[in-house]
Write an enzyme that holds these catalytic residues in place. Sequence first.
Site, PDB file in Angstrom:
ATOM      1  NE  ARG A 159      -3.761  -2.112   2.311  1.00  0.00           N
ATOM      2  CZ  ARG A 159      -3.288  -3.791   3.320  1.00  0.00           C
ATOM      3  NH1 ARG A 159      -2.034  -3.338   4.470  1.00  0.00           N
ATOM      4  NH2 ARG A 159      -4.339  -4.172   3.605  1.00  0.00           N
ATOM      5  CE  LYS A 190      -6.777  -0.187   4.981  1.00  0.00           C
ATOM      6  NZ  LYS A 190      -7.872  -0.323   3.951  1.00  0.00           N
ATOM      7  CG  HIS A 260      -4.871   0.842  -4.310  1.00  0.00           C
ATOM      8  ND1 HIS A 260      -4.010   0.616  -2.574  1.00  0.00           N
ATOM      9  CD2 HIS A 260      -5.933  -0.239  -3.969  1.00  0.00           C
ATOM     10  CE1 HIS A 260      -5.138  -0.182  -2.375  1.00  0.00           C
ATOM     11  NE2 HIS A 260      -5.498  -0.026  -2.804  1.00  0.00           N
ATOM     12  NE  ARG A 263      -3.093  -3.205  -1.605  1.00  0.00           N
ATOM     13  CZ  ARG A 263      -2.623  -3.938  -0.199  1.00  0.00           C
ATOM     14  NH1 ARG A 263      -1.384  -4.537  -0.560  1.00  0.00           N
ATOM     15  NH2 ARG A 263      -3.442  -4.893  -0.155  1.00  0.00           N
ATOM     16  CG  HIS A 286      -6.728  -8.578   1.119  1.00  0.00           C
ATOM     17  ND1 HIS A 286      -7.252  -9.260  -0.187  1.00  0.00           N
ATOM     18  CD2 HIS A 286      -6.922  -7.605   1.379  1.00  0.00           C
ATOM     19  CE1 HIS A 286      -6.705  -7.712  -0.852  1.00  0.00           C
ATOM     20  NE2 HIS A 286      -6.603  -6.827  -0.495  1.00  0.00           N
ATOM     21  CE1 TYR A 295      -6.482  -6.649  -6.577  1.00  0.00           C
ATOM     22  CE2 TYR A 295      -6.574  -7.512  -4.979  1.00  0.00           C
ATOM     23  CZ  TYR A 295      -6.800  -6.410  -5.488  1.00  0.00           C
ATOM     24  OH  TYR A 295      -6.522  -5.568  -4.964  1.00  0.00           O
TER      25      TYR A 295
END
Length: 315
Positions: A159, A190, A260, A263, A286, A295
């Site tokens: 990220r 995150k 992004h 990514r 994730h 994806y």
Amino acid sequence: MSTSDVIADYLNHLAVEKGAATHTLAAYRRDLARYQEYLDSVGVEELRSVDSGHVEEFRGRLGRGDREAGTKPLAASSVSRTMSAVRGLHKFAAKDGTVTDNVAAAVALPSSGQRLPKALSVAEVFALIEAAGDTEVDTDPGRIRNRAMVELLYSSGLRASELIDLDLDDVGAVVRAEPGEFAAMRVTGKGSKERFVPVGGPAREALGAYLVRARPALNTAGKPALFLNKRGDRVSRQTLWQLVGDSARRAGIETEVSPHTLRHSFATHLLEGGADIRVVQELLGHASVSTTQIYTKVTIETLREVWAESHPRAK
């Protein structure tokens, strides 16, 4: 308690107990400030005085804008994000006993649709990287740094915030790895969750060139940040977005490209190359594989387009 006090407690809860990232907290703070402005405008000073009608009206204003307040309509995705913050606030207040009922629970979020991530082709990514800088011939520290940043974004699927938050110590193992040896670095994503991401050969070479030929010249303030600007401070998000966008334009890519996008391209190219979705989930950081599964739809869409254009009986 005033609404502002409850919001402050909620943000503190997210930071301390939930470990929310700095950028996530900033987004929640902006969204809840917008909510408080609305409540102030209708004369509601305490959260316990809010009813579901207020929440519904606020959601409506976000979608249609407010001419008197000079605000424009928000996109469905922005409305959904803001309302998620509002619902989280009310849920927290109800659980904490500040209010008796969660009046936002029954307010539905707008449907923003599921947009497929934009991914560049492999050729486009390579062209963008070359446009960012050439570590063999460039002497400008900024271009050598830019090449290293773009290489790392694509090589590791980082990220934007993860890239600019890197410190020099974070890449020690990568720099010391022997040629041909698998190299990985630890990043904090995150929710302050840590994971290891791979760093490929070209990215390591670009990083090495930056550390030897560019960072010493930029390191005028003795900061620990890995990527520095001309003032010796940590590179900003704005600078990263600009350099990626400028590199894309120089590469002749007509679509809008952001950090992004690289990514997205990282994940899409891995899956197209046969990578297991659980591995891609881990590399992206994730929490749920359902987030990564979008994806797979990108690769299926690519297959559909190729089939439609190439198969003699497709039409």
